[in-house]
Design an enzyme around this catalytic site. Structure first.
Site, mmCIF file in Angstrom:
data_model
loop_
_atom_site.group_PDB
_atom_site.id
_atom_site.type_symbol
_atom_site.label_atom_id
_atom_site.label_comp_id
_atom_site.label_asym_id
_atom_site.label_seq_id
_atom_site.Cartn_x
_atom_site.Cartn_y
_atom_site.Cartn_z
ATOM 1 N N ARG A 91 -8.099 -6.645 -4.647
ATOM 2 C CA ARG A 91 -8.515 -6.232 -3.299
ATOM 3 C C ARG A 91 -9.668 -5.473 -3.829
ATOM 4 O O ARG A 91 -10.588 -5.373 -3.451
ATOM 5 C CB ARG A 91 -7.416 -5.581 -2.858
ATOM 6 N N ARG B 112 -0.549 2.340 -0.838
ATOM 7 C CA ARG B 112 -1.611 2.823 0.388
ATOM 8 C C ARG B 112 -3.265 2.183 -0.508
ATOM 9 O O ARG B 112 -3.472 3.076 -0.838
ATOM 10 C CB ARG B 112 -1.854 3.918 1.443
ATOM 11 N N GLU C 84 -3.450 1.116 6.227
ATOM 12 C CA GLU C 84 -4.088 1.708 4.949
ATOM 13 C C GLU C 84 -5.424 1.798 5.150
ATOM 14 O O GLU C 84 -5.865 2.749 4.428
ATOM 15 C CB GLU C 84 -4.088 0.306 4.197
#
Ligand SMILES: Cc1cc2nc3c(=O)[nH]c(=O)nc-3n(C[C@H](O)[C@H](O)[C@H](O)COP(=O)(O)OP(=O)(O)OC[C@H]3O[C@@H](n4cnc5c(N)ncnc54)[C@H](O)[C@@H]3O)c2cc1C
Ligand code: FES
Ligand code: FES
Lengths: 487, 773
Positions: free
Chosen positions: B307, B339, B719
């Site tokens: 990510r 998060r 998030e």
């Protein structure tokens, strides 16, 4: 001296008597948090840290005030030993809702928390609600500053606080009136009656003896008889030995119920604060007359901590990062001590602090009060605190300065004292000597700053590395200069 | 429909909400306790638990050899022991478990456990791990264009490194679990977990039983934030082992310090970057290496790294780009989800880069950002080949520049800074573009079970968990509007693996997207079954009207033909009728996100269903002599699609932002050279307090931007707002930089802690005095 073996307090609207003996098996230093959570109907109060830093355990303690009413204080129940609630009312989150004609009503602070979306996971919420409740009882339409101060001791990881601040603003609109109001008088009388008995209490259980004397005289004789008893007052320091370091404390001498330690006395020359006065009380009393002390207490712990913590405790802790100490040094404050048989002595705070958590407290002695001379107006006194988080944090470095200039703007007298830079609160003696008689101007201060960095060899630890500590310490001198330099 | 408050709000404020530690395991409940390694890296030479076992009130003391099943609790890769065997890999690793009649007794027993260690040199930093070649998994690499040529062709070049710090979740409720053994091999697990299905799997594995013996239930968590996505499994596995050995209920509720010592954090990253840009500040080429400190085991590190790699571009189109991510194994507790899940670490690098470009070109950094945004018609695909559609960057920018009065305030900040030597103000705007979906594509699925009872009330079960984010409230909102019933008739149940099996974690902001759809699917099935019953009833009641199935609507407690809205049958009447007609009143629902895929070998695909956007302008005032900063004003405009519930979404934006501010400023974690964490309690680990919120905090949701093809056209919001806090970070940098009149690049890293500000400002002062001389 009488030995009742029990304490009494009001909980859930009823007078409760709690006995400490082999049958009940309760340890006297059981915290109010653990006691409440052991009951079936008080699981609302939460533990988030067991060290006074999160406020999830906040409850409100009401005690009889001087004006015939009750005084409501939010406290961290994880740091309060059971005997400290003797003669008081404990109010928990479960008590705020009330039923009327079969319908249950939320307290205004609860209702506004709901309608402002003040909770997400809800774990901090009972504590926050109790801080808001104390705010509600003590303030009508409070300013933002007061609201933030009331909430500083409550951490919330979910909401970002804004909705809670909004809830506080909207709730505190009714002069503190609520369903507790009608019964306040009755509770006041109940508590007054308990207080009138004025007995010394001795509690025993689980290998522990706990003395809670009501008068200085008896405290001093206990002190003489049991020199190893750990003295405690607000217990914000002592409680951590049990809740964090898991120490067993076999003997405790709790001086928090002693009236003589709560004196406040002001003369033309000085102010005397009882060693047992809460720092919050001292904060209000010092506003204006000892402004630097006031300013420092604004960033001392949280309201919950200041409601319990005392000046005597801060001095006796002799921590290198005790926040009142640098200031007390530069004020030239004096500790007043007593021992049994009417023995008394007074020592300047600076001499009383001997080393890392070491004081000049002699066996048999108790700190009774602290006398602070009122500074003449020509002396500038300031104190500063540098910490990672501005509020509810322990100092990385703290400093207090006192300065008197002569007519030519030269340094007539200067005091520079640092916390967090050495194993004890430390005067920057070489820097003071250097500045003596020098003109109070930028280039001189610059040189003095370099001296500050040479004079100290601070530690690197979890809060800061040593370089940053040095920079902070010397910067604070510049900051003081900025505030005092003749323009 | 009016928007609901959090479905537990009243229980929260009255203290009636029940968390694991409030559960009563009964008279025989025991306290579980974990004895962990005090060393970062060591060999266990001997262990003596006899003293602990002999203590009165102690019911079990167990070690690795007492595990009936597999000694493993690694969620993705099985590289994490449940209890240490002969080597401990980090300080805080579980070695011995104790169950006793009380916590006090358990602690006393822990003191009697004697473990002899031979310490080994620990590897703690990314640099150390690189030197020792301790690479974890395979590097993740995504490229477009020819980055070296791009760099060579660019008129300007910048290179540098950026360090971002660890972050402790600091959920208010520490990790906790209650396990109650049942008949045969049954284990009932009440866990504060974001991933009940995985907790079930791990418990089954360590006990050596089939998964159908283990039921995991999660009512609510006192905060999760990613910290309970995999690491709640640990406490559950330990409690289950103790419950198995004692045949008694066992509860473990970690002491705060133990939680902070034992559990993983947000991954610290170190980035090495190089960029080429033109005189307009447009980035032409960007080469970045992202290195993460994974800790002692894999956990979710690879997905987090992925990510980070996906979000290295943040909101900017870069023609020539090369992003390479590597995770490194060290002797720290395995770092884990938090998060943003790597997104913040990837974005911080490019945001800082743009800040540097602006300083070098003497341009306003917001303007430079704008010039680099993904465009709508061209320059609109990411480095992994996904089209940035429904791009909201420009509308956000235009509105926010206006509403925050950016230009005027930039001027005011400059004026203030001219007048003040040691107190400086800083201003910064930062955008967020965040991909929504699990990048592990198969996880994008959800299940639900909806039951209607004969009194017309409804019980909704779904696979998502409630950690405060308001998922149950949103689900309730979906169920209410689909069934046309008031919230008083519908209850969202505790998450339970025996009701809805094989669920994905509640993570990646996807909880309401996935579970909302699954619930809707279940309700559609039920409505389909109920419709013929309704038609029959209505036709009988109103024989003169032609009632048709396709016109049947469920609204306000009634079921009716849309053409004859005043002639309806009450839901309460319909349901018993349906029951009598032997219609099933219970249905399962299922949903999987369509059309997402990613080819790891090529580094191309469409890993995200859509993007969420947001933007923030932050202004701070920094006292450069004390290092204290004040957040004076923050303006946020966030894209939540058509918000499912504004109460909940605003809370997510504000709360996420403040949590991000903590990561960017006061939350510092240090370790000593033996691998012991120094900041292990709130005494010296500082999350934001109420005093750290902006004096003036203006948050709004972007209006009129429905999101196609999602549940009620909403967008995930858990998030993305976290990363808006980078605006505060760069505003602090802007203030430091003002000290040298923006001519000197300040030393900077994340967090911009008090220490960093003091040192960075000092360095600038020193450089300035050199110039003076
Ligand atoms: C969350 C938290 C935040 C805090 N923040 C700060 C801060 O910002 N700044 C700071 O300086 N400190 C801080 N503290 C430390 C502590 O609150 C203070 O030192 C406080 O003043 C102690 O007072 P007390 O009455 O609670 O002391 P106690 O805990 O009761 O006692 C502390 C010590 O003093 C001795 N003592 C107490 N009263 C007497 C007496 N009358 N005579 C002789 N000896 C006595 C005790 O034996 C003990 O050694 C904090 C503590 C907590 C838990
Ligand atoms: S539990 Fe955190 S302050 Fe008491
Ligand atoms: S609501 Fe979760 S910590 Fe405050």
């Amino acid at each position: 001296m009488s030995n009742s073996g029990s304490i009494s307090f009001v909980l859930d609207g009823e007078l409760k008597k709690l006995s400490f003996n082999s049958e009940t098996g309760i340890k006297p230093t059981t915290t109010v948090l653990n006691y409440l959570r052991s009951l079936d109907n008080h699981k609302g109060v939460k533990e988030g840290c067991a060290e006074g830093d999160c406020g999830a355990c906040t409850v409100v303690i009401a005690s009889p005030g001087s004006d015939g009413g009750l005084v409501y204080n939010a406290v961290d129940s994880c740091l309060v030993f059971l005997p400290a609630i003797h003669g008081k009312q404990v109010i928990t989150v479960e008590n705020l809702k009330h039923r009327e004609k079969g319908i249950s009503h939320l307290h205004p602070v609860q209702e506004k928390m709901v309608t402002n979306n003040g909770s997400q996971c809800g774990y901090c919420t009972p504590g926050i609600v109790m801080s808001l409740f104390a705010l509600y009882k003590n303030h009508h339409q409070p300013s933002r500053e007061i609201i933030l101060d009331a909430l500083t001791g409550n951490l919330c990881r979910c909401t970002g606080y804004q909705p809670i601040v909004n809830a506080a603003e909207q709730a505190c609109q009714f002069q503190g009136k609520d369903h507790f109001t009608p019964s306040e008088h009755q509770v006041y009388n109940q508590l007054q009656a308990l207080g009138k008995k004025q007995t010394d209490i001795i509690l025993e259980g689980k290998g522990q003896q706990y003395f809670l004397p009501a008068a200085l005289e008896s405290a001093l004789s206990i002190r003489e008889l049991y020199p190893d008893a750990v003295i405690t007052c607000g217990a914000t320091d002592v409680a951590l030995r049990q809740t964090k370091k898991m120490e067993h404390l076999p003997l405790i001498l709790d001086v928090s119920a002693i009236r003589e330690l709560k004196v406040y006395h002001e003369t033309d020359k000085d102010i005397t604060f009882g060693a047992g006065l809460s720092l919050e009380a001292i904060k209000s009393l010092s506003k204006g007359s000892l402004q630097a002390l006031f300013n420092m207490l604004v960033v001392f712990g949280s309201l919950q901590i200041r409601n319990m913590a005392t000046l005597g405790g801060n001095i006796a802790s002799a921590s290198p990062i005790g926040d009142t100490l640098p200031l007390l040094f530069v004020y030239g404050a004096v500790v007043n001590l007593a021992a049994s048989g009417g023995r008394e002595r007074s020592v300047p705070v600076e001499q009383f602090i001997k080393g890392y958590r070491q004081t000049d407290l002699k066996p048999g002695e108790i700190i009774t009060s602290v006398t602070i001379p009122k500074p003449p107006s020509k002396i500038h006194i300031e104190s500063y605190k540098v910490s990672r988080r501005k509020d509810l944090d322990i100092s990385t470095v703290s400093a207090a300065f006192a300065l008197q200039l002569d007519d030519e703007n030269r340094v007539k007298q200067v005091s520079i004292v640092y916390g967090g830079m050495a194993a004890r609160t430390q005067r920057a003696a070489a820097v003071e000597a250097f500045l003596q008689r020098k003109p109070w101007q930028y280039d001189v201060v610059k040189q003095a700053m370099e001296q500050v960095e040479q004079e100290f060899t601070p530690l690197s630890d979890a809060r800061s590395d040593k370089e940053a500590r040095k920079i902070a310490a010397s910067n604070l001198l510049l900051k003081f200069y900025q505030q005092t330099c003749p323009r | 429909m009016s928007e609901l408050y959090h479905d537990s709000a009243i229980k929260h404020v009255t203290g009636e909400s029940v968390y694991v530690n409030d559960l009563d395991g009964g008279r025989r409940e025991l306290a579980g306790h974990v004895v962990y390694s005090p060393h970062g890296h060591a060999r266990i030479l001997s262990m003596d638990i006899s003293g602990a076992r002999a203590l009165d009130g102690v019911k079990a003391v167990i070690t690795a050899s007492d595990i009936p099943g597999v000694n493993q609790m690694g969620p993705v890769v099985h590289d994490e022991l449940c209890l240490a065997e002969d080597i401990v890999d980090f300080a805080g690793q579980a070695v011995v478990l104790i169950a006793a009649e009380s916590k006090d007794i358990a602690r006393e027993a822990a003191r009697l456990v004697k473990v002899e260690y031979e310490t080994l040199p620990p590897v703690l930093t990314i640099e150390d791990a690189m030197e020792k070649d301790l690479l974890l998994g395979t590097p993740r690499e995504i490229k477009r264009g020819d980055v070296d040529k791009g760099l060579d062709d660019a008129p300007y070049r910048i290179s540098g490194t950026l360090q971002t710090g660890a972050q402790e979740h600091w959920y208010l409720e520490t990790q906790s679990c209650l396990c109650i053994p049942g008949e045969d091999q049954e284990m009932n697990v009440y866990s504060s977990t974001q991933h009940p299905t995985e907790t079930q799997a791990i418990v089954a594995e360590v006990l050596g039983v089939a998964r159908n013996e283990v039921v995991v239930e999660t009512r609510r968590m006192g905060g999760g934030f990613g910290g309970k996505e995999t690491q709640a499994n640990h406490v559950a596995a330990w409690a289950a082992l103790l419950a198995f050995h004692t045949s008694s209920p066992v509860k473990i509720h970690l002491f705060r310090d133990d939680d902070q010592i034992m559990t993983g954090k947000r991954h610290p990253f170190k980035a090495f970057y190089e960029a080429g840009f033109d005189e307009q500040g447009r980035i032409m080429a960007y080469k970045v290496h992202l290195h993460s400190n994974a800790g002692a085991a894999t956990d979710l590190s690879m997905a987090i790294l992925e990510r980070a790699v996906f979000h290295a571009d943040n909101a900017y189109f870069i023609p020539h780009i090369s992003v390479c991510g590597k995770a490194w194994k060290t002797n720290l507790p395995s770092n884990t989800a938090f998060r943003g899940f790597g997104g913040p670490q990837g974005m911080a690098v490019i945001e800082n880069l743009i800040d540097r470009i602006a300083r070098q070109l003497k341009m306003d950094s917001a303007e430079v950002r704008y010039r680099n945004f993904y465009r709508e018609q061209e320059n609109n695909t990411t480095h992994y080949g996904q089209l940035v559609d429904n791009n909201r960057l420009f509308v956000l920018y235009d509105k926010l520049i206006q509403s925050s009065d950016y230009t005027k305030r930039r001027h005011q900040v400059n004026v203030f800074n001219q007048k003040n030597s040691y107190v400086k103000r800083g201003l910064a705007l930062t955008p967020v573009k965040f991909g929504i979906s699990f990048t592990t594509s198969f996880l994008n699925q959800a299940g639900a079970l909806v039951n209607i009872y004969q009194d017309g009330t409804v019980l909704v079960n779904h696979g998502g968990t409630e950690m405060g984010q308001g998922l149950h409230t949103k689900i309730l909102e979906v169920a209410c509007s689909e069934l046309g019933l008031p919230a008083t008739k519908i209850k969202v149940n505790a998450t339970n693996t025996s009701k809805v099996p094989n669920t994905s974690p509640t993570a990646a902001s996807s909880g309401s997207d996935l579970n909302g759809m699954a619930v809707k699917n279940a309700i559609h099935k039920l409505k389909k079954r109920l419709t013929p019953v309704a038609v029959k009833m209505l036709t009988e009641q109103y024989p003169d009207f032609e009632i048709r199935e396709e016109n049947i609507a469920f609204r306000e407690g009634y079921v009716f033909d849309k053409n004859f809205p005043s002639r309806g049958v009450s839901f309460n009447v319909l349901i018993p009728k349906a029951y009598q007609q032997q219609v099933s009143l219970s249905a399962t629902g299922f949903y999987k996100t369509p059309g997402i895929y990613f080819d790891k070998s090529k580094g191309k695909g469409k890993p995200f269903y859509y993007f969420a956007f947001g933007m923030a302008v932050a202004e701070v005032e920094v006292d450069l002599l004390t290092g204290h900063y004040k957040n004076t004003r923050t303006d946020i405009l966030h894209d939540a699609g058509r918000s499912l519930n504004r109460n909940v979404d605003m809370g997510q934006v504000e709360g996420g932002f403040i949590q991000g501010v903590g990561w960017c400023t006061t939350e510092v974690i240090k370790w000593n050279d033996k691998g012991n964490i120094l900041n292990y309690s709130p005494d010296n680990y500082k999350i934001p307090s109420v005093q750290d919120i902006p004096d003036d905090f203006r948050v709004s949701l972007l209006e009129g931007v429905p999101n196609p093809n999602t549940i009620k056209q909403s967008k995930a919001v858990g998030e993305p707002p976290f990363m808006l806090a980078l605006s505060v970070w760069l505003a602090v940098k802007d203030a430091i930089s003002a000290m040298g009149n923006h001519a000197i690049e300040p030393d900077f890293a994340l967090p911009a802690s008090n220490e960093l500000i003091l040192k960075s400002a000092r360095k600038i002062t020193e450089k300035l005095s050199v110039y003076e001389k």
